[in-house]
Design an enzyme around this catalytic site. Structure first.
Site, PDB file in Angstrom:
ATOM      1  N   GLY A 130       0.163  -7.232   5.659  1.00  0.00           N
ATOM      2  CA  GLY A 130      -0.662  -8.433   5.645  1.00  0.00           C
ATOM      3  C   GLY A 130      -1.951  -8.245   6.416  1.00  0.00           C
ATOM      4  N   PHE A 161       6.634  -4.130   8.642  1.00  0.00           N
ATOM      5  CA  PHE A 161       5.701  -3.596   7.656  1.00  0.00           C
ATOM      6  C   PHE A 161       5.140  -4.684   6.745  1.00  0.00           C
ATOM      7  CE2 PHE A 161       8.213   0.475   8.354  1.00  0.00           C
ATOM      8  CZ  PHE A 161       7.322   0.915   9.321  1.00  0.00           C
ATOM      9  N   ASP A 162       5.860  -5.784   6.559  1.00  0.00           N
ATOM     10  CA  ASP A 162       5.261  -6.943   5.894  1.00  0.00           C
ATOM     11  C   ASP A 162       4.062  -7.435   6.699  1.00  0.00           C
ATOM     12  OD1 ASP A 162       6.507  -7.523   3.467  1.00  0.00           O
ATOM     13  OD2 ASP A 162       8.191  -8.522   4.421  1.00  0.00           O
ATOM     14  N   VAL A 163       4.265  -7.575   8.006  1.00  0.00           N
ATOM     15  CA  VAL A 163       3.175  -8.049   8.868  1.00  0.00           C
ATOM     16  C   VAL A 163       2.029  -7.047   8.881  1.00  0.00           C
ATOM     17  CG1 VAL A 163       2.556  -8.652  11.233  1.00  0.00           C
ATOM     18  CG2 VAL A 163       4.737  -9.439  10.277  1.00  0.00           C
ATOM     19  N   ASP A 187      10.697  -5.525   3.014  1.00  0.00           N
ATOM     20  CA  ASP A 187      10.428  -4.833   4.270  1.00  0.00           C
ATOM     21  C   ASP A 187      11.591  -3.942   4.695  1.00  0.00           C
ATOM     22  OD1 ASP A 187       8.506  -4.981   6.866  1.00  0.00           O
ATOM     23  OD2 ASP A 187      10.600  -4.904   7.490  1.00  0.00           O
TER      24      ASP A 187
END
Length: 424
Positions: free
Chosen positions: A182, A177-179, A149
């Site tokens: 997802g 940006f990971d979230v 991220d």
């Protein structure tokens, strides 16, 4: 969905009840996605390497001896530890993939092919599988670059927008940006399941952090793509709206977001300066934004008369969006005040873990919170037994799976693989 999903799994009454998810992801983007699916009733099998998900060791902070990072994105799942370099374990993984409705993985693109867990291999045995891949930079020229991220926050341009105008670039306080990726993976999976329901065909769902970042930059992306403008750091100010930032009060800063003319007029009335709303210098948002250096001191002078919480109460009552700047505990307290019940407990007895409530509420198919974040290989024995046996329920702790090997449309199903490679 398919009959071979685990019966009586977590949140079996949820909208995704009967969907079996083989989770070959780790760290954050993939596990966050599969946790959301588990909350909605899907049966999620978390496949881990012999040493477990990396986040098990990301400490501090901890609850007991367990990383709170790991606890935050892994409720509702069963864990099986498989070493894909061992052929017996790899075959167990392939059988899980054959039975699954959804497989989600975030290995470096191509990293699972050697185990027969790439999309082509899995879909050959399981044509109906929805195979979801999360990468940092896609499966083309960016495939060789591991995706974290922080890298994407830098490379996407987000960090160039974050921080004081004259200071250094900063990362966001979370792995935003990971979230986001997802969430995009969940959207893609749900859409692909709907397509499969209509056609009987599975498909490959690909999400990458950089694309999620660029779409997530929304107005800043549009400023460049449609307007040819490269945005720059403005601290907490908004490039297109004023006031839309923290403003000082008698004690603490207060977020004030009077984003249209009506809200600005109400703000001026509450502050006791109604004539400012009629001043031609500040009549429209474009005027206020262009003359923010003139308007800001006028607002700050009036806000100095009261504290942030008192102004918050007065402004919200008048219909002006505003809010105090809280620490995380204050954020949860605010949610409690609004009746959002932000904390739920999952598990029982010594295994009970407080966790953040799923953000979506359903009137007919409520979210379930049954299984606490699993210990490494906690369900390995029962899952191996189930995967090596014929159709039938898995004997276990009251939440065992059952399998048929085929869905009602005659299609098998399947997920993807384990260890090595870059992650997203």
């Amino acid at each position: 969905m398919t009959d071979d999903a685990m019966s009586n799994g977590p949140a079996s009454a949820g909208p995704l009840s009967g969907v079996l998810v083989a989770d070959f992801s780790r760290i954050l983007a993939g596990p966050y996605a599969t946790m959301l699916l588990a909350d909605l009733g899907a049966d999620v099998v978390k496949v881990e390497g012999p040493n477990g998900d990396d986040t098990r060791g990301w400490t501090p902070p901890v609850r007991g001896e367990v990383s709170t990072y790991y606890l935050g994105v892994n409720r509702g799942k069963r864990s099986i530890a498989l070493d894909l370099r061992d052929e017996a374990d790899a075959e167990t993984a392939r059988e899980l993939a054959r039975r699954a409705d959804v497989l989600i993985e975030n290995f470096r693109p191509g990293g699972l092919a050697k185990y027969g867990l790439d999309r082509a291999s899995v879909s050959a045995r399981n044509p109906g599988v929805v195979y979801a891949s999360i990468s940092g930079f896609g499966s083309g020229a960016g495939a060789r670059v591991p995706g974290y991220d922080l890298m994407v926050q830098a490379m996407s341009g987000l960090m160039s927008l974050t921080g004081d105008p004259d200071g250094p670039a900063y990362r966001a306080g979370i792995s935003v940006f990971d979230v986001m990726a997802g969430n995009h993976a969940v959207i893609g999976i749900l859409a692909a399941l709907r397509h499969r329901e209509a056609t009987g065909r599975g498909q490959h769902v690909e999400v990458n952090l950089l694309s999620s970042a660029l779409t997530g930059l929304v107005n800043h992306s549009s400023a460049y793509v449609a307007g040819g403008v490269v945005p720059y750091r403005m601290g907490n100010a908004h490039p297109s709206v004023f006031p839309y930032e923290p403003l000082p009060t008698a004690d603490n800063d207060l977020i004030v977001t009077a984003a249209n003319d009506g809200q600005f007029r109400k703000l001026c009335e509450v502050l006791g300066i109604p004539e400012i709303a009629d001043d031609p210098r500040f009549a429209r948002n474009a005027d206020r934004t262009a003359r923010r250096a003139e308007l800001r001191p006028i607002l700050v002078e009036r806000l100095a008369a009261r504290g942030a919480v008192e102004w918050f109460e007065l402004l919200v009552e008048a219909g002006v969006p505003s809010g105090p700047i809280n620490t995380i505990d204050g954020g949860f307290a605010m949610a409690e005040r609004f009746g959002l019940d932000p904390v739920v407990e999952v598990g029982e007895g010594e295994r009970a873990v407080p966790t953040t409530r799923h953000p979506i509420r359903f009137s007919e198919t409520p979210v379930g919170y049954t299984l606490p974040p699993p210990e490494l290989d906690e369900h390995g024995a029962e899952l191996r037994k189930w995967l090596s046996g014929p159709v039938g329920p898995l004997a276990g702790p009251g939440e065992g799976p059952a399998d048929s090997g085929e869905g009602p449309d005659g299609l098998a199903e399947g997920p993807d693989g384990s260890e090595e490679g870059g992650r997203a």
